[in-house]
Write a protein that holds these residues in place. Structure first.
Motif, PDB file in Angstrom:
ATOM      1  N   ARG A 172      33.129  31.669  37.954  1.00  0.00           N
ATOM      2  CA  ARG A 172      33.251  30.812  38.839  1.00  0.00           C
ATOM      3  C   ARG A 172      33.159  29.591  39.295  1.00  0.00           C
ATOM      4  O   ARG A 172      33.976  28.646  39.889  1.00  0.00           O
ATOM      5  N   ARG A 231      31.987  27.882  36.635  1.00  0.00           N
ATOM      6  CA  ARG A 231      32.730  27.334  35.876  1.00  0.00           C
ATOM      7  C   ARG A 231      33.784  27.535  36.627  1.00  0.00           C
ATOM      8  O   ARG A 231      34.355  25.802  35.620  1.00  0.00           O
ATOM      9  N   PRO A 278      36.033  27.184  38.723  1.00  0.00           N
ATOM     10  CA  PRO A 278      36.878  27.653  39.849  1.00  0.00           C
ATOM     11  C   PRO A 278      38.020  27.437  40.232  1.00  0.00           C
ATOM     12  O   PRO A 278      38.422  27.617  41.925  1.00  0.00           O
ATOM     13  N   LYS A 279      39.059  26.619  39.339  1.00  0.00           N
ATOM     14  CA  LYS A 279      40.454  27.150  39.752  1.00  0.00           C
ATOM     15  C   LYS A 279      41.867  27.933  38.862  1.00  0.00           C
ATOM     16  O   LYS A 279      42.614  27.921  39.703  1.00  0.00           O
ATOM     17  N   VAL A 280      40.873  28.869  39.159  1.00  0.00           N
ATOM     18  CA  VAL A 280      41.201  30.519  38.938  1.00  0.00           C
ATOM     19  C   VAL A 280      41.688  31.079  39.850  1.00  0.00           C
ATOM     20  O   VAL A 280      40.652  31.653  40.174  1.00  0.00           O
ATOM     21  N   ASP A 281      42.382  31.791  40.042  1.00  0.00           N
ATOM     22  CA  ASP A 281      42.739  32.168  41.583  1.00  0.00           C
ATOM     23  C   ASP A 281      42.360  33.826  41.466  1.00  0.00           C
ATOM     24  O   ASP A 281      41.933  34.249  42.377  1.00  0.00           O
ATOM     25  N   TYR A 304      39.001  34.799  43.529  1.00  0.00           N
ATOM     26  CA  TYR A 304      38.997  34.021  44.943  1.00  0.00           C
ATOM     27  C   TYR A 304      40.223  35.775  45.653  1.00  0.00           C
ATOM     28  O   TYR A 304      39.747  35.873  46.979  1.00  0.00           O
TER      29      TYR A 304
END
Ligand code: SF4
Lengths: 340, 275
Positions: free
Chosen positions: A290, A292, A294-297, A300
């Motif tokens: 995460r 590395r 952080p833009k992947v859902d 979250y």
């Protein structure tokens, strides 16, 4: 995903651990990259475990490290690896890291580097496998050996012919079943290799929506299906893997349509078996991944933690099991379905 | 645009760069100065390990290193049979002659510059350097060792121009200046490449986001766990929606008088961010 301008192509640099170059596999790989810069290193960890590496940037220009594996060569099954009901289940890691870049994969957070490490001392692996066959616990079952665990071995077959060598090895042994799990469409690389009952080719299949969203740099579904059909035609044992089933909006509808179309497209009666799993990842790997990317859902969602492994809630997990079982039962007898 | 920090050992290595980019002299401290204009900074460390440790270490302590790529450029001795005087090389392995330790820059971008390895020695080499592979210099290993504490490895770039065949120590300005000047156009293309590449990744939360988060923490008097959860939610909100969350500034004017109030507002914010 791979789109970065000005980045060097993959394998522009080959790092060679002292002692690795003498192995035929290393020589063969080096020959395939005549233009690569060759850099000699005392130990593969000098480059693989360097501090301050950026996994995401390295994914845009992966390099290759040739090394000599030290024992152990085989590992016992882990909590996140499917054993499909086999008791003598072990895995091995001739290659660390993967050409593909699936966002749900534990490799996103497992190693400090995105570079590939290929262990050149294949005979040591084979020797360990022979010993494990002799020492397996349940002598009524074969030793089941997953060789494509920390990687997609078939995807890199064009540059590192591990699969061919393992298949040749398995063909000369008894009481062994090797599984090569893949998302590759590169079946052609095995076209001159004779199928053998000791080898199981497992294709991971996902709806195209999931491939596009999470399985970065992998072949699209239709090309994977083509590979499955070719493998069946040649007489290989083929396993279908629906792992992980991703909980995307309207996942039942998406997976329902995908499975219906899939069973129209392949001769399902020739399939060896099917396995199903859901997203799961070791907590520490998850946190590192995460950080590395952080833009992947994926990073979250709400997960449940069980024995250091994060996964979807038990309730949704049950829904996936019920749904997939209902669908798969229409084509497979129950003993051929392993749901995790 | 990425920021470039150019490190040289000699002032004469820096001169042509300072002139080319019209860098202005600035003081870091009474004894330590550097040159800068916009997104290019140039620091001269002095020759050898001791100088580099002292000056570069002190400088990096206070530099905001995110978005920065460090380029070490300077002259080096080369081998007659495998290098050419006046040619610039990109270094792919640095070995410290003193400790034997190897440092490996991560070369990810296409520069078109030939690559070679280098050994960092403590004394100038004048015997032809038979025992060394590739080039020799006197600073790269310690620059790497110092800088890797502050930068990711792929943001450390080492460029060396061969000035001699390890048969003389060459360091007077009259000798160094033309060698550097002749390579300025090559350096310029690398600077342009580095400045405009996607090699440095922007963090998910920018400075404005971080400020808002701090202000919210202060206003709402959040606990440590709540602060962590809020950051997590905000990151998720940006990651998934790629959206602006300035609506949270409305909460900066709220007065919190009890734990219950805080929990209520915190829950409300989390719900909005999760929706
Ligand atoms: S193909 Fe398999 S090993 Fe490779 S990234 Fe995807 S999940 Fe991981």
């Amino acid at each position: 995903m791979k789109s970065a301008q000005n980045f060097l192509p993959d394998f522009s640099h080959i790092y060679i651990e002292d002692g690795a170059e003498k192995y035929p596999l290393a020589k063969d790989i080096i020959k395939r990259f005549p233009k690569a810069e060759k850099i000699y290193i005392p130990d593969y960890k000098t480059v693989f475990n360097r501090s301050g590496q950026d996994f995401i940037q390295q994914k845009k220009s992966m390099n290759l490290i040739l090394a000599v594996k030290k024992p152990p060569f085989l590992y016992e099954s882990t909590d996140i690896l499917q054993d499909a009901g086999f008791e003598n289940f072990v895995y091995t890691t001739p290659l660390l890291n993967c050409l593909y870049n699936c966002q749900y994969c534990f490799l996103q957070g497992m190693y400090p580097s995105a570079n590939l490490v290929a262990f050149a001392n294949e005979d040591d692996f084979f020797k360990a496998a022979r010993n494990a066959v002799l020492q397996r616990k349940n002598k009524n079952q074969p030793l089941v050996l997953s060789i494509s665990y920390n990687t997609d071995l078939l995807a890199s077959e064009n540059i590192i012919p591990f699969c061919r060598h393992w298949i040749e090895f398995a063909s000369t042994q008894s009481d062994i079943l090797i599984e090569i799990r893949t998302k590759s469409a590169l079946f052609n690389v095995l076209k001159n290799v004779k199928p053998h009952k000791n080898v199981l080719l497992g294709w991971t299949l996902s709806p195209q929506e999931v491939i596009e969203k999470y399985e970065w740099d992998t072949p699209p579904l239709d090309r994977r299906l083509n590979a499955v059909r070719q493998a069946l035609e040649k007489g290989w044992k083929v396993r279908l893997c629906f792992d992980p089933v991703m909980i995307i909006p309207q996942w039942q509808k998406v997976y329902g349509r995908f499975l219906d179309e899939l069973f129209e497209a392949i001769p399902v009666d020739q399939i060896y078996d099917a396995v199903v799993g859901v997203f799961r990842m070791n907590k520490d790997f998850f946190q590192r991944a995460r950080k590395r990317e952080p833009k992947v859902d994926i990073y979250y969602k709400d997960y449940e933690l069980n024995k250091s492994v994060l996964s979807i809630s038990e309730k949704v997990h049950e829904e996936v099991k019920t749904f997939m079982l209902e669908k798969l039962e229409q084509h497979f007898s129950l003993d051929l379905i392993d749901i995790w | 645009m990425n920021h470039l920090l150019i490190i040289t050992a000699l002032q004469s290595e820096a001169e042509p760069i300072i002139k080319q980019y019209q860098l202005e002299k600035k003081h870091h401290s009474e004894k330590l100065f550097y040159f800068q204009r916009e997104r290019i900074t140039c620091l001269t460390t002095g020759v050898g390990e001791k100088n580099v440790r002292k000056r570069l270490g002190a400088f990096l302590q206070e530099l905001a290193c995110s978005n920065t790529i460090l380029i070490n450029i300077g002259i080096a001795g080369g081998k007659k049979d495998s290098s050419k005087i006046g040619t610039m090389y990109l270094i792919n392995k640095i070995t410290s002659d003193k400790s034997g330790k190897a440092w490996l820059p991560d070369i990810l971008l296409k520069t078109g510059i030939p690559e070679v390895q280098l050994t960092t020695v403590s004394k100038g080499v004048t015997d032809g350097g038979e025992k060394y592979k590739g080039l020799v210099d006197m600073e790269a290993a310690v620059i790497f060792e110092t800088a890797v504490e502050f930068f990711p490895v792929h943001c450390l770039v080492f460029l060396k121009i061969v000035s001699d065949y390890m048969d003389e120590v060459l360091d007077s300005p009259e000798q160094v200046l033309p060698i550097m000047s002749n390579n300025l156009s090559k350096l310029d293309s690398i600077i342009t490449l580095m400045q405009n590449s996607e090699i440095v990744r922007a963090p998910l939360l920018n400075e404005q986001h971080e400020r808002l988060l701090t202000d919210l923490n202060n206003t709402l008097k959040l606990t440590e766990t709540q602060t962590h959860q809020l950051k997590n939610k905000i990151e998720g909100y940006i990651a998934i929606k790629d959206d602006d969350f300035s609506f949270l500034s409305n909460y900066l004017h709220i007065e919190i008088n009890s734990k219950q109030e805080r929990s209520k507002i915190f829950y409300e914010i989390c719900t909005k961010l999760s929706s």
